[in-house]
Design a protein around this motif. Sequence first.
Motif, mmCIF file in Angstrom:
data_model
loop_
_atom_site.group_PDB
_atom_site.id
_atom_site.type_symbol
_atom_site.label_atom_id
_atom_site.label_comp_id
_atom_site.label_asym_id
_atom_site.label_seq_id
_atom_site.Cartn_x
_atom_site.Cartn_y
_atom_site.Cartn_z
ATOM 1 N N PHE A 156 21.286 0.539 39.253
ATOM 2 C CA PHE A 156 21.919 -0.037 39.907
ATOM 3 C C PHE A 156 22.158 -1.697 40.049
ATOM 4 O O PHE A 156 23.716 -1.857 39.700
ATOM 5 C CB PHE A 156 21.562 -0.130 40.843
ATOM 6 N N GLY A 157 21.274 -2.269 39.219
ATOM 7 C CA GLY A 157 21.209 -3.432 38.720
ATOM 8 C C GLY A 157 22.676 -3.672 37.557
ATOM 9 O O GLY A 157 23.316 -4.478 37.368
ATOM 10 N N VAL A 161 27.696 -4.614 34.504
ATOM 11 C CA VAL A 161 28.982 -4.015 34.012
ATOM 12 C C VAL A 161 30.462 -4.106 35.319
ATOM 13 O O VAL A 161 31.372 -4.465 34.716
ATOM 14 C CB VAL A 161 28.477 -2.520 33.984
ATOM 15 N N ALA A 162 30.381 -3.959 36.602
ATOM 16 C CA ALA A 162 31.226 -4.265 37.449
ATOM 17 C C ALA A 162 31.499 -5.721 36.928
ATOM 18 O O ALA A 162 32.886 -6.119 36.845
ATOM 19 C CB ALA A 162 30.548 -3.979 38.748
ATOM 20 N N PHE A 216 8.250 4.361 36.112
ATOM 21 C CA PHE A 216 9.279 4.527 35.215
ATOM 22 C C PHE A 216 10.656 5.069 35.844
ATOM 23 O O PHE A 216 11.020 4.190 35.555
ATOM 24 C CB PHE A 216 9.169 4.742 33.714
ATOM 25 N N GLY A 217 10.397 6.400 35.858
ATOM 26 C CA GLY A 217 11.614 6.292 37.812
ATOM 27 C C GLY A 217 12.126 5.448 37.923
ATOM 28 O O GLY A 217 13.270 5.754 38.406
ATOM 29 N N GLY A 218 11.429 4.957 39.090
ATOM 30 C CA GLY A 218 11.959 4.173 40.177
ATOM 31 C C GLY A 218 12.350 3.029 39.010
ATOM 32 O O GLY A 218 13.368 2.495 39.840
ATOM 33 N N ALA A 219 11.502 2.439 38.604
ATOM 34 C CA ALA A 219 12.255 1.357 37.594
ATOM 35 C C ALA A 219 13.743 1.704 37.212
ATOM 36 O O ALA A 219 14.292 0.871 36.901
ATOM 37 C CB ALA A 219 11.305 0.766 36.531
ATOM 38 N N GLY A 220 13.514 3.188 37.088
ATOM 39 C CA GLY A 220 15.333 3.513 36.000
ATOM 40 C C GLY A 220 15.950 3.216 37.162
ATOM 41 O O GLY A 220 17.164 2.634 36.707
ATOM 42 N N VAL A 221 15.945 3.656 38.290
ATOM 43 C CA VAL A 221 16.541 4.044 39.502
ATOM 44 C C VAL A 221 16.831 2.844 39.694
ATOM 45 O O VAL A 221 18.505 2.412 39.722
ATOM 46 C CB VAL A 221 15.769 4.735 40.607
ATOM 47 N N MET A 222 15.825 1.858 39.875
ATOM 48 C CA MET A 222 16.649 0.076 39.873
ATOM 49 C C MET A 222 17.239 -0.494 38.675
ATOM 50 O O MET A 222 18.593 -1.075 39.042
ATOM 51 C CB MET A 222 15.873 -0.253 40.040
ATOM 52 N N ALA A 223 17.043 -0.446 37.990
ATOM 53 C CA ALA A 223 17.564 -0.908 36.547
ATOM 54 C C ALA A 223 19.564 -0.287 36.332
ATOM 55 O O ALA A 223 20.569 -0.720 36.416
ATOM 56 C CB ALA A 223 17.398 -0.550 35.222
#
Length: 133
Positions: free
Chosen positions: A60-61, A66-67, A51-58
């Motif tokens: 960044f995405g 947002v940008a 879940f932590g890895g998925a959170g980091v990737m999410a």
Amino acid sequence: MTGNPKDAMSTAELIRQMAEEVSRLVRDELRLAKLELAEKGRHAGIGAGLFGGAGVMALFGGGSLVAAAILLLARVMPAWGAAAVVGVVLLIVAAVLGLLGKRQVVEVAPPAPERVVESIRRDLDVVKERAHR
């Protein structure tokens, strides 16, 4: 005599043997509880890492999206206004998600070793049944 070796044992010997068996049973149940909790902990740790890895990737995405939204809104309003609008929307979404997450955490059952609890209940039932004979 029925040929059963327990028929020849004295009451003191039977009590001593019962105490040894109960002690062994308690140790075995504690060992089983330890193994069950370790297994649950290992699975929870792996799941939390994923879940932590998925959170980091999410993250960044989501930052990229947002940008992109700010750049799109900056075509029709000042860039600071576009960033403010997107920021307010993100804070509203964060508040809703936080409230939903809190509700889920409150509903979680305690991580008890369910198999051990059930096994101990069965053992107690057997002991009670034999005591009434």
